[in-house]
Design a protein around this motif. Sequence first.
Motif, PDB file in Angstrom:
ATOM      1  N   SER A  68      -7.629   3.306  -9.246  1.00 35.14           N
ATOM      2  CA  SER A  68      -7.710   4.363  -8.250  1.00 35.14           C
ATOM      3  C   SER A  68      -6.421   4.449  -7.446  1.00 35.14           C
ATOM      4  CB  SER A  68      -8.884   4.082  -7.302  1.00 35.14           C
ATOM      5  OG  SER A  68      -8.954   5.035  -6.273  1.00 35.14           O
ATOM      6  N   GLN A  69      -6.025   5.671  -7.136  1.00 34.74           N
ATOM      7  CA  GLN A  69      -4.920   5.866  -6.210  1.00 34.74           C
ATOM      8  C   GLN A  69      -5.491   5.781  -4.801  1.00 34.74           C
ATOM      9  OE1 GLN A  69      -2.699   9.470  -6.769  1.00 34.74           O
ATOM     10  NE2 GLN A  69      -1.367   9.084  -5.019  1.00 34.74           N
ATOM     11  N   LEU A  70      -4.760   5.120  -3.897  1.00 34.11           N
ATOM     12  CA  LEU A  70      -5.214   4.983  -2.517  1.00 34.11           C
ATOM     13  C   LEU A  70      -4.630   6.090  -1.662  1.00 34.11           C
ATOM     14  CD1 LEU A  70      -4.697   1.149  -1.967  1.00 34.11           C
ATOM     15  CD2 LEU A  70      -6.741   2.338  -2.772  1.00 34.11           C
ATOM     16  N   LYS A  71      -5.469   6.630  -0.784  1.00 31.52           N
ATOM     17  CA  LYS A  71      -4.969   7.580   0.208  1.00 31.52           C
ATOM     18  C   LYS A  71      -4.733   6.813   1.505  1.00 31.52           C
ATOM     19  CE  LYS A  71      -9.536   8.932   1.844  1.00 31.52           C
ATOM     20  NZ  LYS A  71     -10.492  10.014   2.008  1.00 31.52           N
ATOM     21  N   PRO A  72      -3.999   7.367   2.443  1.00 38.21           N
ATOM     22  CA  PRO A  72      -3.847   6.686   3.729  1.00 38.21           C
ATOM     23  C   PRO A  72      -5.217   6.452   4.358  1.00 38.21           C
ATOM     24  CG  PRO A  72      -2.275   8.467   3.542  1.00 38.21           C
ATOM     25  CD  PRO A  72      -3.214   8.601   2.382  1.00 38.21           C
ATOM     26  N   ARG A  81     -20.169 -11.128   4.034  1.00 36.88           N
ATOM     27  CA  ARG A  81     -20.717  -9.831   4.391  1.00 36.88           C
ATOM     28  C   ARG A  81     -21.250  -9.787   5.817  1.00 36.88           C
ATOM     29  NH1 ARG A  81     -23.538  -6.639  -0.398  1.00 36.88           N
ATOM     30  NH2 ARG A  81     -21.763  -7.451  -1.485  1.00 36.88           N
ATOM     31  N   GLU A  82     -20.793  -8.813   6.564  1.00 30.77           N
ATOM     32  CA  GLU A  82     -21.207  -8.539   7.950  1.00 30.77           C
ATOM     33  C   GLU A  82     -20.865  -9.661   8.934  1.00 30.77           C
ATOM     34  OE1 GLU A  82     -21.995  -5.482   8.553  1.00 30.77           O
ATOM     35  OE2 GLU A  82     -22.121  -5.055   6.428  1.00 30.77           O
ATOM     36  N   LYS A  83     -20.070 -10.629   8.527  1.00 37.20           N
ATOM     37  CA  LYS A  83     -19.692 -11.706   9.450  1.00 37.20           C
ATOM     38  C   LYS A  83     -18.224 -11.586   9.811  1.00 37.20           C
ATOM     39  CE  LYS A  83     -23.198 -15.078   8.204  1.00 37.20           C
ATOM     40  NZ  LYS A  83     -23.453 -16.406   7.680  1.00 37.20           N
ATOM     41  N   GLU A  84     -17.372 -11.836   8.861  1.00 35.24           N
ATOM     42  CA  GLU A  84     -15.931 -11.833   9.102  1.00 35.24           C
ATOM     43  C   GLU A  84     -15.312 -10.662   8.345  1.00 35.24           C
ATOM     44  OE1 GLU A  84     -12.043 -14.629   8.281  1.00 35.24           O
ATOM     45  OE2 GLU A  84     -14.037 -15.467   7.982  1.00 35.24           O
ATOM     46  N   ILE A  85     -14.875  -9.636   9.087  1.00 35.63           N
ATOM     47  CA  ILE A  85     -14.300  -8.442   8.472  1.00 35.63           C
ATOM     48  C   ILE A  85     -12.881  -8.250   9.002  1.00 35.63           C
ATOM     49  CG2 ILE A  85     -14.498  -5.957   8.136  1.00 35.63           C
ATOM     50  CD1 ILE A  85     -17.496  -6.252   8.773  1.00 35.63           C
ATOM     51  N   GLU A  86     -11.927  -8.141   8.073  1.00 33.33           N
ATOM     52  CA  GLU A  86     -10.544  -7.841   8.445  1.00 33.33           C
ATOM     53  C   GLU A  86     -10.261  -6.412   8.003  1.00 33.33           C
ATOM     54  OE1 GLU A  86      -7.269 -11.028   8.375  1.00 33.33           O
ATOM     55  OE2 GLU A  86      -8.536 -11.428   6.641  1.00 33.33           O
ATOM     56  N   LYS A  87      -9.583  -5.668   8.870  1.00 26.68           N
ATOM     57  CA  LYS A  87      -9.275  -4.283   8.554  1.00 26.68           C
ATOM     58  C   LYS A  87      -7.766  -4.072   8.588  1.00 26.68           C
ATOM     59  CE  LYS A  87     -13.653  -2.397   9.989  1.00 26.68           C
ATOM     60  NZ  LYS A  87     -14.349  -1.299  10.647  1.00 26.68           N
ATOM     61  N   PHE A  88      -7.300  -3.327   7.588  1.00 28.19           N
ATOM     62  CA  PHE A  88      -5.889  -3.023   7.442  1.00 28.19           C
ATOM     63  C   PHE A  88      -5.718  -1.520   7.264  1.00 28.19           C
ATOM     64  CE2 PHE A  88      -6.628  -7.208   5.654  1.00 28.19           C
ATOM     65  CZ  PHE A  88      -5.594  -7.971   6.150  1.00 28.19           C
ATOM     66  N   PHE A  89      -4.666  -0.971   7.848  1.00 28.12           N
ATOM     67  CA  PHE A  89      -4.311   0.418   7.584  1.00 28.12           C
ATOM     68  C   PHE A  89      -3.269   0.426   6.481  1.00 28.12           C
ATOM     69  CE2 PHE A  89      -1.559   4.082   7.946  1.00 28.12           C
ATOM     70  CZ  PHE A  89      -2.491   5.101   7.876  1.00 28.12           C
ATOM     71  N   THR A  90      -3.474   1.293   5.487  1.00 25.45           N
ATOM     72  CA  THR A  90      -2.503   1.442   4.421  1.00 25.45           C
ATOM     73  C   THR A  90      -2.023   2.885   4.364  1.00 25.45           C
ATOM     74  OG1 THR A  90      -2.028   1.146   2.072  1.00 25.45           O
ATOM     75  CG2 THR A  90      -4.247   1.866   2.629  1.00 25.45           C
ATOM     76  N   ALA A  91      -0.771   3.050   3.997  1.00 23.14           N
ATOM     77  CA  ALA A  91      -0.196   4.385   3.849  1.00 23.14           C
ATOM     78  C   ALA A  91      -0.463   4.940   2.454  1.00 23.14           C
ATOM     79  CB  ALA A  91       1.304   4.330   4.108  1.00 23.14           C
ATOM     80  N   GLY A  92      -0.983   4.116   1.557  1.00 20.85           N
ATOM     81  CA  GLY A  92      -1.278   4.535   0.189  1.00 20.85           C
ATOM     82  C   GLY A  92      -0.927   3.436  -0.786  1.00 20.85           C
ATOM     83  N   GLY A  93      -1.201   3.688  -2.046  1.00 21.07           N
ATOM     84  CA  GLY A  93      -0.927   2.701  -3.089  1.00 21.07           C
ATOM     85  C   GLY A  93      -1.884   2.868  -4.250  1.00 21.07           C
ATOM     86  N   PHE A  94      -2.182   1.753  -4.928  1.00 18.52           N
ATOM     87  CA  PHE A  94      -3.083   1.779  -6.076  1.00 18.52           C
ATOM     88  C   PHE A  94      -4.022   0.582  -6.043  1.00 18.52           C
ATOM     89  CE2 PHE A  94       0.379   4.429  -7.440  1.00 18.52           C
ATOM     90  CZ  PHE A  94      -0.277   5.467  -8.094  1.00 18.52           C
TER      91      PHE A  94
END
Length: 130
Positions: A68-72, A81-94
Amino acid sequence: FIRRFARQFHTTSVVRSAETASAAPVKVNLNLCTPTQAIYENTPVDLVVIPGMVGEYGVTAGHTPIISQLKPGVISVHHEREKEIEKFFTAGGFAFTHENSTTDLSCVEIVKLEDIDPAAVTDGLTKSKA
């Protein structure tokens, strides 16, 4: 002969089915990187939520192989699951999800959400509109 062959075939398929079930993966092995750094290398996680170009989707152990191609957007990594969640912003990729429950995310740019300064973002948006 046919009965014996059918019995052997059935027994073999039952044994192979049991072997496959016992070897089923329970975690996704995540590789998350940019051209300059590796964020995760073969790290076991429960779930990865990916911003695909067609829509957001989650990958768990045993997911069907997909490219899959990633969108921003935001990548969510659930270590448990539902305990430790890390979130990252991406500008795009695959994103590449393989048969062996390994998911490779190759991002052009990536930033932890907690490292983003909302005031700087607002200021940058205001300047870009002027």
